[in-house]
Design an enzyme around this catalytic site. Structure first.
Site, PDB file in Angstrom:
ATOM      1  N   ASP A  80       0.847  -1.199   0.000  1.00  0.00           N
ATOM      2  CA  ASP A  80       0.000   0.000   0.000  1.00  0.00           C
ATOM      3  C   ASP A  80       0.881   1.247   0.000  1.00  0.00           C
ATOM      4  OD1 ASP A  80      -2.362   1.491   2.325  1.00  0.00           O
ATOM      5  OD2 ASP A  80      -2.379   1.441   0.135  1.00  0.00           O
ATOM      6  N   GLU A 132      -1.942   5.833  -8.795  1.00  0.00           N
ATOM      7  CA  GLU A 132      -2.900   6.833  -8.285  1.00  0.00           C
ATOM      8  C   GLU A 132      -2.776   8.120  -9.090  1.00  0.00           C
ATOM      9  OE1 GLU A 132      -3.213   7.197  -4.051  1.00  0.00           O
ATOM     10  OE2 GLU A 132      -4.054   9.223  -4.139  1.00  0.00           O
ATOM     11  N   HIS A 208      -9.455   4.962  -1.884  1.00  0.00           N
ATOM     12  CA  HIS A 208      -8.680   5.120  -0.647  1.00  0.00           C
ATOM     13  C   HIS A 208      -9.503   5.944   0.347  1.00  0.00           C
ATOM     14  CE1 HIS A 208      -4.485   3.753  -1.711  1.00  0.00           C
ATOM     15  NE2 HIS A 208      -5.153   3.568  -2.834  1.00  0.00           N
ATOM     16  N   THR A 252      -9.497  -0.088   3.756  1.00  0.00           N
ATOM     17  CA  THR A 252      -9.997   0.151   5.114  1.00  0.00           C
ATOM     18  C   THR A 252      -8.859  -0.067   6.117  1.00  0.00           C
ATOM     19  OG1 THR A 252     -12.175  -0.692   4.467  1.00  0.00           O
ATOM     20  CG2 THR A 252     -11.713  -0.553   6.823  1.00  0.00           C
ATOM     21  N   ASP A 253      -8.532   0.988   6.843  1.00  0.00           N
ATOM     22  CA  ASP A 253      -7.476   0.915   7.861  1.00  0.00           C
ATOM     23  C   ASP A 253      -7.976   1.517   9.181  1.00  0.00           C
ATOM     24  OD1 ASP A 253      -4.148   2.397   8.230  1.00  0.00           O
ATOM     25  OD2 ASP A 253      -5.057   0.628   9.117  1.00  0.00           O
ATOM     26  N   THR A 254      -8.462   2.732   9.125  1.00  0.00           N
ATOM     27  CA  THR A 254      -8.876   3.457  10.337  1.00  0.00           C
ATOM     28  C   THR A 254      -9.908   2.692  11.161  1.00  0.00           C
ATOM     29  OG1 THR A 254      -8.332   5.603   9.396  1.00  0.00           O
ATOM     30  CG2 THR A 254      -9.962   5.595  11.160  1.00  0.00           C
TER      31      THR A 254
END
Ligand code: TD3
Ligand code: NA
Ligand code: ZN
Length: 305
Positions: A80, A132, A208, A252-254
């Protein structure tokens, strides 16, 4: 089974569902994401940022690649936000099957040149590439059009960018941003822009900064002693709509971090005498797994393995 990112995402875009790319930093996150994928019969992408690779090293990359091989559902191991060619080479050497080169902060020509270079190296060893174009930024709806154009992904540029780079999937900027503070209330997502991009770019599209930052999770984090300001995430309906328009990979991280941390705080608060890490890391792992399972339901990837 260990597969490339494109193998998972091409099918997702064609069949109109999304696949989660979940950031993992340690054993518990890895186990939570893979168990969720197997229980949901869902393909999944294990995302390791450069910070995760620095923190976990060979322990993390070995686990990710080996567990992906043994999984009973399709799993891609993804770098990532790769920031350099060298970083991408390290991920390729570690056995990753998907790499992102993020040169979206550079000018267009530099982004094209650097992305092409990574595509050549990754494709030479059968690995697929995420690039990106556009700047991840929360955009108030009333913001002037030219300011939006300066930040968000330009559809025509995206078409040319993908043709010139040969990248396999594209991260687009349509109003999302990383972290827990994505805007006031319900962040504005430029679906009209996404529709124009998707018409010109047949490749799978990537979102993102897609965490929901759900109020009940924020509350639980606060109640356990965590401190967090006016948090806001992406509304589930905006995720569903974005998937229907061409988004195939959702990062998805947070949400995982909030769940993991809240449960650890709760366990430690509940029993100050406890000092067996399994007693607080275990429940935290379960909470991450539940978040991942519900994200897979939202994305429509359940039963697609
Ligand atoms: O797009 C995302 C996650 O976005 P979110 O913060 O909404 O979970 N990522 O790429 C994860 C960023 C990891 C490096 O800090
Ligand atoms: Na990524
Ligand atoms: Zn990101």
């Amino acid at each position: 089974m260990l597969v490339t990112g494109l193998e998972i995402l091409k099918k997702a875009r064609e069949e109109g569902y999304g696949v989660g790319a979940f950031n993992v930093n340690n054993m518990e996150f890895l186990q939570a994401v893979l168990e969720a994928a197997e229980e949901q019969r869902s393909p999944v992408i294990l995302a390791l940022s450069e910070g995760a690779m620095k923190y976990g090293g060979r322990a993390l990359t070995l686990m990710a690649v080996e567990l992906a091989k043994e999984a009973r559902v399709p799993v891609a191991v993804h770098l990532d936000h790769g920031s350099s060619y060298e970083s991408v080479l390290r991920a390729l050497r570690a056995g990753f099957t998907s790499v992102m080169i993020d040169k979206s902060h550079e000018d267009f020509e530099t982004n094209v040149r650097e992305t092409r270079r990574v595509v050549e190296a990754a494709h030479a060893v059968g690995v697929t590439v995420e690039a990106e174009l556009g700047r991840l930024a929360g955009i108030e709806e009333h913001v002037a059009v030219d300011e939006k154009d300066a930040l968000l992904t330009n559809p025509e540029e995206a078409r040319i960018f993908m043709e010139r780079t040969g990248a396999d999937y594209l991260a687009v900027a349509i109003g999302t941003s990383h972290g827990a503070y994505k805007g006031k209330g319900r962040p504005f997502i430029d679906h009209a822009r996404l529709e124009r991009i998707a018409r010109l770019v047949p490749a799978p599209l990537v979102l993102h900064g897609a965490s929901a930052v759900p109020p009940e999770l924020v509350e639980r984090f606060r109640a356990s002693g965590g401190e967090i300001g006016e948090a806001a995430g992406i509304h589930p309906e905006d995720i569903r709509k974005a998937i229907s328009l061409g988004i195939a990979k959702i990062n998805t991280d947070t949400d995982l971090r909030l769940a993991f941390t809240a449960l650890i705080r709760e366990a430690l608060n509940k029993n100050p005498k406890e000092f067996d890490p399994r007693k607080y890391l275990g429940p935290a792992r379960e909470a991450v797994k539940e978040v991942v399972k519900s994200r897979m339901e939202l994305f429509g990837s359940v039963g697609r393995a």
